[in-house]
Design an enzyme around this catalytic site. Structure first.
Site, PDB file in Angstrom:
ATOM      1  N   ASP A  15      35.077  38.846  31.005  1.00 25.65           N
ATOM      2  CA  ASP A  15      35.480  37.615  31.696  1.00 25.65           C
ATOM      3  C   ASP A  15      36.631  36.929  30.959  1.00 25.65           C
ATOM      4  O   ASP A  15      36.759  37.051  29.746  1.00 25.65           O
ATOM      5  CB  ASP A  15      34.263  36.676  31.793  1.00 25.65           C
ATOM      6  N   HIS A  32      44.747  40.231  34.593  1.00 25.71           N
ATOM      7  CA  HIS A  32      43.950  41.399  34.999  1.00 25.71           C
ATOM      8  C   HIS A  32      44.563  42.689  34.458  1.00 25.71           C
ATOM      9  O   HIS A  32      43.865  43.623  34.077  1.00 25.71           O
ATOM     10  CB  HIS A  32      43.830  41.471  36.521  1.00 25.71           C
ATOM     11  N   LEU A 126      30.605  60.102  25.477  1.00 26.72           N
ATOM     12  CA  LEU A 126      30.271  58.739  25.903  1.00 26.72           C
ATOM     13  C   LEU A 126      30.144  58.740  27.424  1.00 26.72           C
ATOM     14  O   LEU A 126      30.885  59.449  28.100  1.00 26.72           O
ATOM     15  CB  LEU A 126      31.424  57.799  25.488  1.00 26.72           C
TER      16      LEU A 126
HETATM   17  C1  IPE Z   1      31.704  38.026  36.518  1.00 24.81           C
HETATM   18  O1  IPE Z   1      32.772  37.171  36.234  1.00 24.81           O
HETATM   19  C2  IPE Z   1      32.209  39.279  37.147  1.00 24.81           C
HETATM   20  C3  IPE Z   1      33.121  40.099  36.336  1.00 24.81           C
HETATM   21  C4  IPE Z   1      33.483  39.881  35.096  1.00 24.81           C
HETATM   22  C5  IPE Z   1      33.640  41.254  37.006  1.00 24.81           C
HETATM   23  P1  IPE Z   1      33.157  35.971  37.201  1.00 24.81           P
HETATM   24  O2  IPE Z   1      34.241  35.226  36.520  1.00 24.81           O
HETATM   25  O3  IPE Z   1      33.431  36.467  38.553  1.00 24.81           O
HETATM   26  O4  IPE Z   1      31.801  35.146  37.217  1.00 24.81           O
HETATM   27  P2  IPE Z   1      31.491  33.677  37.672  1.00 24.81           P
HETATM   28  O5  IPE Z   1      31.881  33.593  39.113  1.00 24.81           O
HETATM   29  O6  IPE Z   1      32.335  32.778  36.829  1.00 24.81           O
HETATM   30  O7  IPE Z   1      30.037  33.503  37.436  1.00 24.81           O
HETATM   31  C1  IPE Z   2      37.333  38.540  34.864  1.00 22.43           C
HETATM   32  O1  IPE Z   2      38.280  37.557  34.702  1.00 22.43           O
HETATM   33  C2  IPE Z   2      37.813  39.664  35.762  1.00 22.43           C
HETATM   34  C3  IPE Z   2      37.243  39.655  37.117  1.00 22.43           C
HETATM   35  C4  IPE Z   2      36.245  38.916  37.499  1.00 22.43           C
HETATM   36  C5  IPE Z   2      37.836  40.560  38.077  1.00 22.43           C
HETATM   37  P1  IPE Z   2      38.370  36.315  35.687  1.00 22.43           P
HETATM   38  O2  IPE Z   2      39.304  36.663  36.806  1.00 22.43           O
HETATM   39  O3  IPE Z   2      37.032  35.875  36.107  1.00 22.43           O
HETATM   40  O4  IPE Z   2      39.059  35.234  34.758  1.00 22.43           O
HETATM   41  P2  IPE Z   2      38.698  33.692  34.626  1.00 22.43           P
HETATM   42  O5  IPE Z   2      37.216  33.600  34.443  1.00 22.43           O
HETATM   43  O6  IPE Z   2      39.149  33.033  35.876  1.00 22.43           O
HETATM   44  O7  IPE Z   2      39.455  33.250  33.427  1.00 22.43           O
HETATM   45 MG    MG Z   3      35.672  34.544  35.375  1.00 20.98          MG
END
Ligand code: IPE
Ligand code: IPE
Ligand code: MG
Length: 235
Positions: A15, A32, A126
């Site tokens: 995240d 990303h 792995l």
């Molecule tokens: C969880 O992260 C999903 C992934 C890392 C792929 P999100 O950023 O989408 O989660 P929420 O919505 O903040 O809980």
């Molecule tokens: C995690 O990063 C990747 C995905 C959920 C695809 P986020 O896109 O949730 O990044 P933040 O949480 O907004 O910083």
């Molecule tokens: Mg996020």
């Protein structure tokens, strides 16, 4: 004091890509991209640490609700990634499997996922499990439907439903439960990830944003895990 815990399986909620980019005045998709690059580095580090399974949350079922622009950009990135980086990972004796609602992804992407799974099936250093369009509640409902059907068809009696034969119906049937869960970016929630499988997993939360998460931090977490007192969930 007992003996050191052995870490076979690490699950990660990757995240913070969006915030990483925002801090640099860049669009979320740049984050990303950096996040995807970090997957390669961390996979390599895992192999070196002797961990046998790594499960990465790449895209949740809830993530389909993000803006069309962001979803499109993520799918394009994924599509390119499956061609190049994933092939490279696979050639390093890594077995690749995918868990999630595959039918929601484009045919093109599904075909690439299938062929990576097939071609890497015999690799043994792995197992890299990628949770893509994954939601744990959806996974559990599918398993319930599957087991209920067997009961309805007379193949299984109600009293024979067990933890083991239920777990065999989850996407993760070939993967042991995680020993460690890591969530980056400071959020402390599970976000519909591996709800059943995390029953006895040790939880680690770090403020580091996913593109900055590195092998030093990873190895520090593994070292801390080794000395934690654990009664259940040992492999
Ligand atoms: C969880 O992260 C999903 C992934 C890392 C792929 P999100 O950023 O989408 O989660 P929420 O919505 O903040 O809980
Ligand atoms: C995690 O990063 C990747 C995905 C959920 C695809 P986020 O896109 O949730 O990044 P933040 O949480 O907004 O910083
Ligand atoms: Mg996020």
């Amino acid at each position: 004091m007992g003996t050191e815990n052995i870490c076979k399986h690490i699950a990660i909620i990757m995240d913070g890509n969006g915030r990483w980019a925002k801090k640099r005045g860049m669009p979320r998709t740049f984050g990303h991209k950096k996040g995807a690059e970090n997957v390669i580095k961390i996979t390599r580090a895992m192999k070196e640490s002797g961990v046998k399974y790594l499960t990465l949350y790449a895209f949740s079922t809830e993530n389909w609700q993000r803006s069309k622009d962001e979803v499109d950009a993520l799918m394009q990135l994924l599509n390119e990634y499956l061609d190049k980086e994933m092939k490279e990972i696979m050639e390093n004796n890594v077995r690749i499997i995918f868990i999630g609602e595959k039918y929601m992804l484009s045919k093109d992407i599904q075909e690439k996922m299938d062929s990576l799974e097939k071609e890497s099936a015999q690799n043994s250093d792995l197992t890299l499990c990628i949770a893509l369009s994954y939601g744990s509640r959806q996974e559990i409902i599918a398993a319930v439907q599957n087991i209920a059907k067997d009961v309805q068809d007379g193949k299984l009696s109600l009293s024979d439903i067990s933890i083991e034969n239920f777990a065999e119906r989850l996407y993760t049937k070939d993967v042991p439960d995680p020993d460690i869960l890591i969530r980056t970016s400071g959020e402390q929630r599970i976000s519909n990830y591996l709800l059943w499988q995390l029953a006895y997993t040790e939880l680690f939360f770090t403020d580091t944003l996913w593109p900055d998460f590195n092998s030093d931090e990873l190895n520090g977490i593994i070292d801390t895990f080794k000395s934690r007192e654990r009664r259940y969930g040992k492999n």
